[in-house]
Structures are given as C-alpha cells and as structure tokens.
Write an enzyme that holds these catalytic residues in place. Structure first.
Site, PDB file in Angstrom:
ATOM      1  N   SER A  27      -0.615  -4.625  -2.376  1.00 37.73           N
ATOM      2  CA  SER A  27       0.300  -3.539  -2.009  1.00 37.73           C
ATOM      3  C   SER A  27       0.404  -3.493  -0.491  1.00 37.73           C
ATOM      4  O   SER A  27      -0.510  -3.945   0.216  1.00 37.73           O
ATOM      5  CB  SER A  27      -0.261  -2.207  -2.509  1.00 37.73           C
TER       6      SER A  27
ATOM      7  N   TYR B 164      -7.296   4.280  -2.455  1.00 40.16           N
ATOM      8  CA  TYR B 164      -6.339   3.265  -2.922  1.00 40.16           C
ATOM      9  C   TYR B 164      -6.167   2.186  -1.852  1.00 40.16           C
ATOM     10  O   TYR B 164      -6.171   0.989  -2.157  1.00 40.16           O
ATOM     11  CB  TYR B 164      -5.000   3.940  -3.264  1.00 40.16           C
TER      12      TYR B 164
END
Ligand code: NDP
Ligand code: 8X3
Length: 252
Positions: free
Chosen positions: A141, A154
């Site tokens: 990501s 995250y």
C-alpha cells in the site's frame, strides 16, 4: 504452454476477487482463499461456469498456520502446478490515534497483514522451489511508504511488507522466483467498510473523487505475471489521478 496455478488470498472481495475473475479469463488455474465460505462458493461457481479453468477454494484464515498446514498436507496433488502466490488478504482497523488504539485491532492487523503473509509464503514456497520457478505478488500500500495520522499500525504492517519483499528477493536470488510489491492508493472495495465499520463513513471516503477500482489493480497483477520470465517488476505505486499522496486528495 500450460499456465501455472495462482493462489490468491482474500479472494472473496475487492482486489482479490477482481484478480480471480481476470486471471480465470486469462486461463490461469486458481486456488482461492478467504474466510467467508458462501462468497467463496458463489465465486467458484461463477468462475467455472464462465471459464474453462480449474478453480479450487479453501476457506481458511491466513492467521491460522495449523489450518493452512492441514489443507496443504491433504491437497499435495493440487499444489504440484502451483506457480504464483498473490498475498492480498489484508485489512486496517480504525483511524484513531496510537494512544487511543484498541489492542485487539492491532493484533488483527499485524496477524493478518504480516504474520498471514509470512505463513502463506513460507508454507507454499516449497512448491515453487520444487518447480525451479515462481512468482510472489504482495499487495502492499502507499501506507507502506508514507505514514499518516491514525494509521500507525496499518502503516507499520505495510512497511513490514516492504522489508519482506526485499528480503525475499535477496534470499531467493538465483532460484528463479520473482517478487513484486504492488502499492495502491485509494481503491473502492470493502476496505473502508472493514476499517470504519459503517457504510456511510465508508462511502464518504470516496466522496467527490474517483478512486481506483479493484479491477485496476487486478489488471496490474495480470500484466506483471505476463512479463517475460527475465523481467521482475519489483515495486509499483499506483494512485488514482485525484490523489497525489495520502494527504492530498482532490474532491469536486
Ligand atoms: P477487501 O476488504 O475488499 O478485501 C479483503 C480480503 O481479505 C477479503 O477477501 C477478506 O476475506 C480477506 N481477508 C481479510 N482477513 C483475512 C484473514 N485473516 N484470512 C483470510 N482472508 C482474509 O479489501 P481490498 O480488496 O481493498 O484489500 C486487499 C488488499 O489490498 C489488502 O491487503 C489491503 O491492505 C490492500 N490495499 C487496499 C487499498 C484500498 O484502498 N482498498 C489500498 C492499498 C492496499 P474474508 O473476510 O472472506 O476472509
Ligand atoms: C489503503 C490505502 O491510504 O487508506 O492501503 O492507507 S490508505
């Protein structure tokens, strides 16, 4: 030439599902994983009725090493043609500050995004090594490159994935196994619903802008897989046009 089987984790939704649909059309035999049995069943039914490829599915949690090992030992024959691992299953939980974070959410994120990838990669890698060729695609990501407030855990999980990518590439050098990290920005999937736990809040994430669609990432995965064997796309960062960074989103 006979195409190798592609294992896709997190195939019940979003990027994983779109990738399964596209690769089935491209003629790749598949092994799909996810926890929601009914979604896996529906997807297998759709893919085999629309294509002429073999599609297998295991309902398994990538955090559950024992379940993975059990499935592998019972399905050795199926894994003989395994050529590609797509580590896609992943999630974020919440956008709260570190000091207000829920420890159980953190466990979920680290166990899925990091330990899950390690479990799957370590346990299925022997089948690729056996064939002296293979491909590992990890879905990272932009959160693995740029930290943002409320994203620490995250972010940490996707930064870890970058280390795993680079380490794998080095340790596997000479083994004819390619390793790619695909790092998307905003993609409209169930990701925001899982993260925020509320349909309205999830929809507002994409309000007034055009996010990436799951199929945009599926097409990228398919393109990477179909490069000639001497070409390894190591990393790809893909943003929607309306997003310049995690902090810069243009909304109409
Ligand atoms: P979705 O929520 O739509 O899909 C996530 C998939 O992961 C589901 O199929 C879910 O299936 C599966 N999954 C989650 N936890 C587990 C688990 N413990 N074991 C097995 N499967 C699991 O989100 P996306 O498609 O967007 O997410 C796919 C990947 O893309 C993730 O790694 C995410 O971090 C990454 N990503 C997403 C972006 C976005 O904006 N959407 C941007 C950048 C990266 P089930 O619940 O059935 O188990
Ligand atoms: C998902 C994209 O920017 O919400 O990985 O972290 S972001």
């Amino acid at each position: 030439m006979q195409k190798k089987r592609v294992l896709i984790t997190g195939a019940t939704s979003g990027i994983g599902k779109a990738t399964a649909e596209l690769l089935a059309r491209d003629g790749f035999p598949l092994l799909l994983m996810g926890r929601r049995v009914h979604l896996l069943r529906d997807l297998v039914h759709k893919l085999v009725s629309e294509n002429t490829v073999d599609v297998q599915a295991w309902s398994v949690d990538v955090r559950d090493r024992e379940a993975l090992e059990k499935n592998i030992s019972q399905n050795q024959h199926l894994l003989k043609d395994l050529g590609v691992i797509v580590n896609n299953a992943g999630l974020a939980r919440g956008v709260t500050s570190f000091q207000e974070g829920e420890l159980s959410d953190w466990d979920d994120v680290i166990a899925t995004n990091v330990t899950g990838v390690l479990n799957v990669t370590r346990l299925f890698l022997p089948f690729l090594l056996e064939q002296k060729q293979g491909y590992i695609v990890n879905i990272g990501s932009v959160a693995g490159r740029w930290v943002y407030p409320g994203g620490t855990i995250y972010n940490a999980s996707k930064f870890a994935l970058r280390a795993i990518n680079d380490g794998l590439r080095m340790d596997l050098l000479g083994k004819n196994i390619r390793v790619t990290n695909i790092e998307p920005g905003m993609v409209n999937t169930e990701f925001s619903l899982v993260r925020l736990g509320d349909e309205k809040k999830a929809e507002s994430v994409y309000e007034g802008m055009t996010p990436l669609q799951a199929n945009d990432i599926a097409e990228t995965i398919s393109w990477c897989l179909q490069r000639p064997p001497h070409v390894n796309i190591q990393e790809l960062v893909i943003y929607p046009t309306a997003q310049a960074s995690p902090y810069h989103v243009f909304r109409e």
